[in-house]
Motif scaffolding. Sequence first.
Motif, PDB file in Angstrom:
ATOM      1  N   GLY A  90      -4.913   7.518  -5.978  1.00 11.51           N
ATOM      2  CA  GLY A  90      -4.335   8.492  -4.748  1.00 11.51           C
ATOM      3  C   GLY A  90      -5.069   8.805  -3.632  1.00 11.51           C
ATOM      4  O   GLY A  90      -3.967   9.209  -3.169  1.00 11.51           O
ATOM      5  N   LEU A  91      -5.871   9.079  -4.123  1.00 11.64           N
ATOM      6  CA  LEU A  91      -7.108  10.006  -3.237  1.00 11.64           C
ATOM      7  C   LEU A  91      -7.809   9.058  -2.104  1.00 11.64           C
ATOM      8  O   LEU A  91      -8.264   8.329  -2.439  1.00 11.64           O
ATOM      9  N   ARG A  92      -7.767   9.313  -1.441  1.00 14.55           N
ATOM     10  CA  ARG A  92      -7.881   8.448   0.325  1.00 14.55           C
ATOM     11  C   ARG A  92      -8.961   9.692   1.071  1.00 14.55           C
ATOM     12  O   ARG A  92      -9.444  10.023   1.093  1.00 14.55           O
ATOM     13  N   ILE A  93     -10.387   8.970   0.297  1.00 16.15           N
ATOM     14  CA  ILE A  93     -11.533  10.025   0.478  1.00 16.15           C
ATOM     15  C   ILE A  93     -12.892   9.376   1.716  1.00 16.15           C
ATOM     16  O   ILE A  93     -12.703   7.945   0.864  1.00 16.15           O
ATOM     17  N   THR A  94     -13.406   9.297   2.945  1.00 18.24           N
ATOM     18  CA  THR A  94     -14.144   9.286   3.259  1.00 18.24           C
ATOM     19  C   THR A  94     -15.409   8.586   3.243  1.00 18.24           C
ATOM     20  O   THR A  94     -15.147   9.382   2.118  1.00 18.24           O
ATOM     21  N   LEU A 121     -14.632   2.979  -2.917  1.00 19.49           N
ATOM     22  CA  LEU A 121     -13.867   4.276  -2.117  1.00 19.49           C
ATOM     23  C   LEU A 121     -11.543   4.089  -2.020  1.00 19.49           C
ATOM     24  O   LEU A 121     -10.867   4.224  -2.465  1.00 19.49           O
ATOM     25  N   ILE A 122     -11.895   2.654  -1.053  1.00 17.79           N
ATOM     26  CA  ILE A 122     -10.156   2.584  -0.910  1.00 17.79           C
ATOM     27  C   ILE A 122      -9.690   0.587  -1.750  1.00 17.79           C
ATOM     28  O   ILE A 122      -9.129   0.652  -1.674  1.00 17.79           O
ATOM     29  N   THR A 167     -12.562  14.685  -7.187  1.00 19.44           N
ATOM     30  CA  THR A 167     -10.944  14.582  -7.969  1.00 19.44           C
ATOM     31  C   THR A 167     -10.289  15.628  -9.103  1.00 19.44           C
ATOM     32  O   THR A 167      -9.120  15.369  -9.014  1.00 19.44           O
ATOM     33  N   SER A 225     -10.863   1.381  -7.620  1.00 22.95           N
ATOM     34  CA  SER A 225     -11.251   1.349  -6.875  1.00 22.95           C
ATOM     35  C   SER A 225     -10.739   3.056  -6.750  1.00 22.95           C
ATOM     36  O   SER A 225      -9.878   3.568  -7.279  1.00 22.95           O
ATOM     37  N   GLY A 258     -14.458   1.041   4.793  1.00 21.97           N
ATOM     38  CA  GLY A 258     -13.290   2.338   4.418  1.00 21.97           C
ATOM     39  C   GLY A 258     -14.347   2.519   2.924  1.00 21.97           C
ATOM     40  O   GLY A 258     -13.936   3.794   2.430  1.00 21.97           O
ATOM     41  N   ASN A 259     -15.401   1.704   2.196  1.00 21.79           N
ATOM     42  CA  ASN A 259     -15.540   1.811   0.864  1.00 21.79           C
ATOM     43  C   ASN A 259     -16.574   2.658   1.466  1.00 21.79           C
ATOM     44  O   ASN A 259     -17.032   2.640   2.739  1.00 21.79           O
ATOM     45  N   LEU A 286      -9.485   4.781  -4.723  1.00 20.19           N
ATOM     46  CA  LEU A 286      -7.857   5.291  -3.728  1.00 20.19           C
ATOM     47  C   LEU A 286      -6.276   4.544  -4.651  1.00 20.19           C
ATOM     48  O   LEU A 286      -5.695   5.219  -5.459  1.00 20.19           O
TER      49      LEU A 286
END
Length: 235
Positions: free
Chosen positions: A149-153, A125-126, A79, A143, A43-44, A145
């Motif tokens: 609060g943003l979940r970026i792939t 990232l997460i 962001t 992180s 996820g990172n 996230l």
Amino acid sequence: MLDSVDSTNAEALRHAPGPAWVVAGEQTAGRGRRGRPWASPRGNFYGSLILSPREAPEIVALRSFAAALALHDACVALTGSPQAFALKWPNDVLLNGGKLAGILLESVGQGRGVAHLVIGIGVNLIAAPDPSQVEQGALCPVSLLAETGLRITPARFLDQLAPAYARWEETLTGRGFAPLREAWLSRAARLGEPIRARTGTETHEGIFETIDSTGALVLNQGGQRRAIPAAEVFF
């Protein structure tokens, strides 16, 4: 994107001469500066850019600043919060004062020059390492996230990072280091404040005054300026 590799830097060197990005969902032997292990949960972002630059080694090394600026650009674009991010000399990106990302440059020599350069980038990232896993006195990892609060792939992050790096690479090769130095200083963490710079054998304290034309850290120590080409910085 590859599913799993030992390290994206090692994989990128296997794809020389490039230019090419290598991004993996997982690293089984990721590493940071001074050979430290780099935790690599899925996820990172784990990515490396392989290049075959032609400049002298001291110019090639300045690409760490191009990478830091590209990371900053990508984070801000995703962001919309430029004030939340800062650059820590020599190669970290901070988010709300914590360590979000790191950069590791490795090269393969050819005579006195550099045949291949790989720029490795890791971004939390997460997920971030537990603070107990980092060196005493180092900044707390964070992180994206948890802080925003943003979940970026990783794929979406690369979509921003790759063109941002290409722009700074073009600036460096076309106009030299001066515009990168100016841009980096405008984003620098703790500029004008007291910091500690630790080399292999010594610790230097002083006011973070600037970086010079070679990218070295410049400390003001009671009116005396000291240029430090390589060190670990502590706030």
